[in-house]
Design an enzyme around this catalytic site. Structure first.
Site, PDB file in Angstrom:
ATOM      1  N   CYS A 193       4.039  17.969  55.656  1.00 47.20           N
ATOM      2  CA  CYS A 193       3.933  18.801  54.444  1.00 47.20           C
ATOM      3  C   CYS A 193       3.349  18.032  53.260  1.00 47.20           C
ATOM      4  O   CYS A 193       2.873  18.636  52.301  1.00 47.20           O
ATOM      5  CB  CYS A 193       5.301  19.368  54.079  1.00 47.20           C
ATOM      6  SG  CYS A 193       5.978  20.395  55.383  1.00 47.20           S
ATOM      7  N   ASN A 237       6.515  28.423  54.092  1.00 44.44           N
ATOM      8  CA  ASN A 237       6.122  27.015  54.083  1.00 44.44           C
ATOM      9  C   ASN A 237       4.937  26.830  55.035  1.00 44.44           C
ATOM     10  O   ASN A 237       5.096  26.933  56.240  1.00 44.44           O
ATOM     11  CB  ASN A 237       7.334  26.175  54.523  1.00 44.44           C
ATOM     12  CG  ASN A 237       7.045  24.684  54.516  1.00 44.44           C
ATOM     13  OD1 ASN A 237       5.881  24.260  54.416  1.00 44.44           O
ATOM     14  ND2 ASN A 237       8.087  23.892  54.632  1.00 44.44           N
ATOM     15  N   HIS A 261       4.632  21.603  46.673  1.00 44.69           N
ATOM     16  CA  HIS A 261       4.732  22.066  48.061  1.00 44.69           C
ATOM     17  C   HIS A 261       5.750  23.206  48.097  1.00 44.69           C
ATOM     18  O   HIS A 261       6.811  23.125  47.486  1.00 44.69           O
ATOM     19  CB  HIS A 261       5.178  20.916  48.954  1.00 44.69           C
ATOM     20  CG  HIS A 261       5.544  21.352  50.328  1.00 44.69           C
ATOM     21  ND1 HIS A 261       4.707  22.140  51.087  1.00 44.69           N
ATOM     22  CD2 HIS A 261       6.649  21.134  51.081  1.00 44.69           C
ATOM     23  CE1 HIS A 261       5.283  22.380  52.246  1.00 44.69           C
ATOM     24  NE2 HIS A 261       6.461  21.794  52.272  1.00 44.69           N
TER      25      HIS A 261
HETATM   26  O1  UT7 Z   1       8.495  21.296  54.209  1.00 39.95           O
HETATM   27  C1  UT7 Z   1       9.232  20.163  54.523  1.00 39.95           C
HETATM   28  C2  UT7 Z   1      10.448  20.140  53.811  1.00 39.95           C
HETATM   29  N1  UT7 Z   1      11.379  21.147  54.288  1.00 39.95           N
HETATM   30  C3  UT7 Z   1      12.275  21.576  53.473  1.00 39.95           C
HETATM   31  O2  UT7 Z   1      12.217  21.188  52.335  1.00 39.95           O
HETATM   32  C4  UT7 Z   1      13.387  22.468  53.937  1.00 39.95           C
HETATM   33  C5  UT7 Z   1      14.641  22.054  53.252  1.00 39.95           C
HETATM   34  N2  UT7 Z   1      15.828  22.813  53.603  1.00 39.95           N
HETATM   35  C6  UT7 Z   1      16.004  24.112  53.267  1.00 39.95           C
HETATM   36  O3  UT7 Z   1      15.112  24.732  52.707  1.00 39.95           O
HETATM   37  C7  UT7 Z   1      17.333  24.742  53.534  1.00 39.95           C
HETATM   38  O4  UT7 Z   1      18.241  23.740  53.927  1.00 39.95           O
HETATM   39  C8  UT7 Z   1      17.294  25.858  54.615  1.00 39.95           C
HETATM   40  C9  UT7 Z   1      16.603  27.079  54.041  1.00 39.95           C
HETATM   41  C10 UT7 Z   1      16.579  25.333  55.830  1.00 39.95           C
HETATM   42  C11 UT7 Z   1      18.701  26.255  55.003  1.00 39.95           C
HETATM   43  O5  UT7 Z   1      19.474  26.656  53.878  1.00 39.95           O
HETATM   44  P1  UT7 Z   1      20.951  26.069  53.694  1.00 39.95           P
HETATM   45  O6  UT7 Z   1      21.521  26.755  52.537  1.00 39.95           O
HETATM   46  O7  UT7 Z   1      20.821  24.571  53.618  1.00 39.95           O
HETATM   47  O8  UT7 Z   1      21.686  26.567  54.993  1.00 39.95           O
HETATM   48  P2  UT7 Z   1      22.380  25.717  56.158  1.00 39.95           P
HETATM   49  O9  UT7 Z   1      21.354  25.085  57.026  1.00 39.95           O
HETATM   50  O10 UT7 Z   1      23.416  24.833  55.567  1.00 39.95           O
HETATM   51  O11 UT7 Z   1      23.082  26.870  56.971  1.00 39.95           O
HETATM   52  C12 UT7 Z   1      24.096  27.690  56.370  1.00 39.95           C
HETATM   53  C13 UT7 Z   1      24.498  28.753  57.360  1.00 39.95           C
HETATM   54  C14 UT7 Z   1      24.836  28.205  58.740  1.00 39.95           C
HETATM   55  O12 UT7 Z   1      25.909  28.966  59.253  1.00 39.95           O
HETATM   56  P3  UT7 Z   1      27.396  28.354  59.249  1.00 39.95           P
HETATM   57  O13 UT7 Z   1      27.320  27.097  60.030  1.00 39.95           O
HETATM   58  O14 UT7 Z   1      27.718  28.133  57.798  1.00 39.95           O
HETATM   59  O15 UT7 Z   1      28.193  29.458  59.885  1.00 39.95           O
HETATM   60  C15 UT7 Z   1      23.601  28.519  59.548  1.00 39.95           C
HETATM   61  O16 UT7 Z   1      23.896  28.680  60.926  1.00 39.95           O
HETATM   62  O17 UT7 Z   1      23.416  29.671  57.547  1.00 39.95           O
HETATM   63  C16 UT7 Z   1      23.163  29.832  58.951  1.00 39.95           C
HETATM   64  N3  UT7 Z   1      21.745  30.081  59.130  1.00 39.95           N
HETATM   65  C17 UT7 Z   1      21.221  31.315  59.131  1.00 39.95           C
HETATM   66  N4  UT7 Z   1      21.759  32.539  58.994  1.00 39.95           N
HETATM   67  C18 UT7 Z   1      20.931  33.589  59.031  1.00 39.95           C
HETATM   68  C19 UT7 Z   1      20.750  29.166  59.305  1.00 39.95           C
HETATM   69  N5  UT7 Z   1      19.574  29.793  59.431  1.00 39.95           N
HETATM   70  C20 UT7 Z   1      19.841  31.132  59.324  1.00 39.95           C
HETATM   71  C21 UT7 Z   1      19.040  32.274  59.364  1.00 39.95           C
HETATM   72  N6  UT7 Z   1      19.610  33.485  59.215  1.00 39.95           N
HETATM   73  N7  UT7 Z   1      17.692  32.209  59.531  1.00 39.95           N
END
Ligand code: UT7
Length: 336
Positions: free
Chosen positions: A119, A293, A263
């Site tokens: 990225c 992204n 980005h």
């Molecule tokens: O481009 C390179 C750089 N990349 C980035 O900068 C990405 C950085 N990270 C992010 O943008 C965020 O961390 C995400 C958008 C990927 C995730 O958001 P988050 O608030 O950090 O969520 P999480 O990964 O902590 O997941 C929270 C919950 C989990 O469920 P439990 O364990 O709390 O029950 C996940 O299983 O959300 C669940 N989850 C989803 N639910 C519905 C994860 N993906 C999804 C989904 N739909 N697509």
């Protein structure tokens, strides 16, 4: 960093971008993936993404963006002597996608190669081209960020597959003589062109964001794997740090910036970084809700949009920044 002894400065003469026709909404994804529009919008800001058609490859997207940038800049294929494509999703393991773009554009001189910094790729490629131009080795560069990132997604991993899209953006750079004399740091930032670039990598972050395949390891292409929450944490800290570094190197304050073109990974990262730097949200160019992204393509796609809709004007101070797998991150400050 800046090379004060160079007699040249790299001016951006024009830009262009291309998005594949097919749009995929969150609702459409929710039909096959265990997710919802509400979750995706709330956690990332993304509402839709573009997806390349079957048979439409990264070099096709890159070439389409390049043609628009060339027309915008008023340059022809004969003018180009350096082509750099930033991509994580090349058409093939080799040769470089840049050589396919070169052939498609009818260029047969100069250098053409790919840069891989995921990225952060476009910022890395821009810095690379800038250094070649300021060294006097090349005169006119085409720098592209292009991805068909949806091809390397695991459609059963809802933590990653809802976040990415396809697209391409490009700029044309020209080595221009600097104003005579040797301007001080504060004077030099009044010149139009790339003022400085700042690149970083920390390979200890490999496991946070990677692809579980490769020609030398598994013989497969692999799929994206990400520890999203950890990447998020690093992103805000590293991006705020590198933006501050670029401002300090040019004797500037955050309030001097006209635009920040980040980005586009997550709306919450954009907001968090701007808050940390005390940059007004209206100065941040945001496309993540419509493009998702697009990895190396996201910065030039956002840049092109803000130039074409008239937000970015000649003389504006524009800061591009990105962070991605590696981990890699960087920033590039431009007087437009
Ligand atoms: O481009 C390179 C750089 N990349 C980035 O900068 C990405 C950085 N990270 C992010 O943008 C965020 O961390 C995400 C958008 C990927 C995730 O958001 P988050 O608030 O950090 O969520 P999480 O990964 O902590 O997941 C929270 C919950 C989990 O469920 P439990 O364990 O709390 O029950 C996940 O299983 O959300 C669940 N989850 C989803 N639910 C519905 C994860 N993906 C999804 C989904 N739909 N697509």
């Amino acid at each position: 960093m800046t090379l004060p002894s160079s007699p040249f400065i790299s001016r951006i003469l024009g830009c262009g971008s291309y998005l594949p026709e097919r749009l995929v909404t969150n609702q459409e994804l929710a039909e096959t993936v265990d997710t919802s529009d509400e979750w995706i919008v709330e956690r990332s800001g993304i509402r839709q993404r573009h997806m390349a058609a079957e048979g439409e490859n990264t070099s096709d997207l890159a070439t389409a963006a390049a043609r628009k940038a060339m027309a915008h800049a008023g340059v022809t294929a004969d003018d180009l002597d350096l082509i750099i494509v930033a991509t994580t999703t090349p058409d093939s393991t080799f040769p470089a996608t840049a050589t396919k773009v070169q052939a498609a554009l009818g260029v047969s001189r100069g250098a053409a190669f790919d840069v891989q910094a995921v990225c952060s790729g476009f910022v890395y490629a821009l810095a690379t081209a800038d250094n070649f131009l300021r060294a006097g080795q090349h005169k006119t560069a085409l720098v592209i960020g292009a991805e068909t990132f949806t091809r390397i997604l695991d459609w059963e991993d809802r933590g990653t597959c809802v976040l990415f899209g396809d697209g391409a953006g490009a700029v044309i750079l020209s080595a221009e003589p600097k104003a005579s004399g040797s301007p001080s740091v504060s004077e030099s930032y009044q010149q139009r062109g790339i003022l400085s670039s700042h690149l970083h990598a920390d390979g200890r972050g490999h496991d946070l964001l990677y692809v579980d395949g490769g020609p030398s390891s598994t013989g497969t292409v692999g799929k994206v794997r990400m520890q999203g929450r950890e990447v998020f944490r690093h992103a805000v800290t590293n991006l705020a740090g590198v933006v501050k570094e670029a401002l300090d190197a040019n004797g500037l304050q955050a309030s001097d910036l006209d635009w920040i073109v980040p980005h586009q990974a997550n709306k919450r990262i954009l907001d968090g970084t701007a808050r940390k730097l005390k940059i007004a949200p209206e100065k941040v160019v945001v496309t993540v809700e419509r493009h998702a992204n697009t990895s190396a393509a996201s910065v030039p796609l956002a840049l092109d949009e803000a130039v074409r809709d008239g937000r970015i004007q000649p003389g504006h101070l524009v800061l591009m920044e990105a962070m991605g797998g590696g981990l890699t991150w960087g920033a590039c400050l431009v007087r437009w």
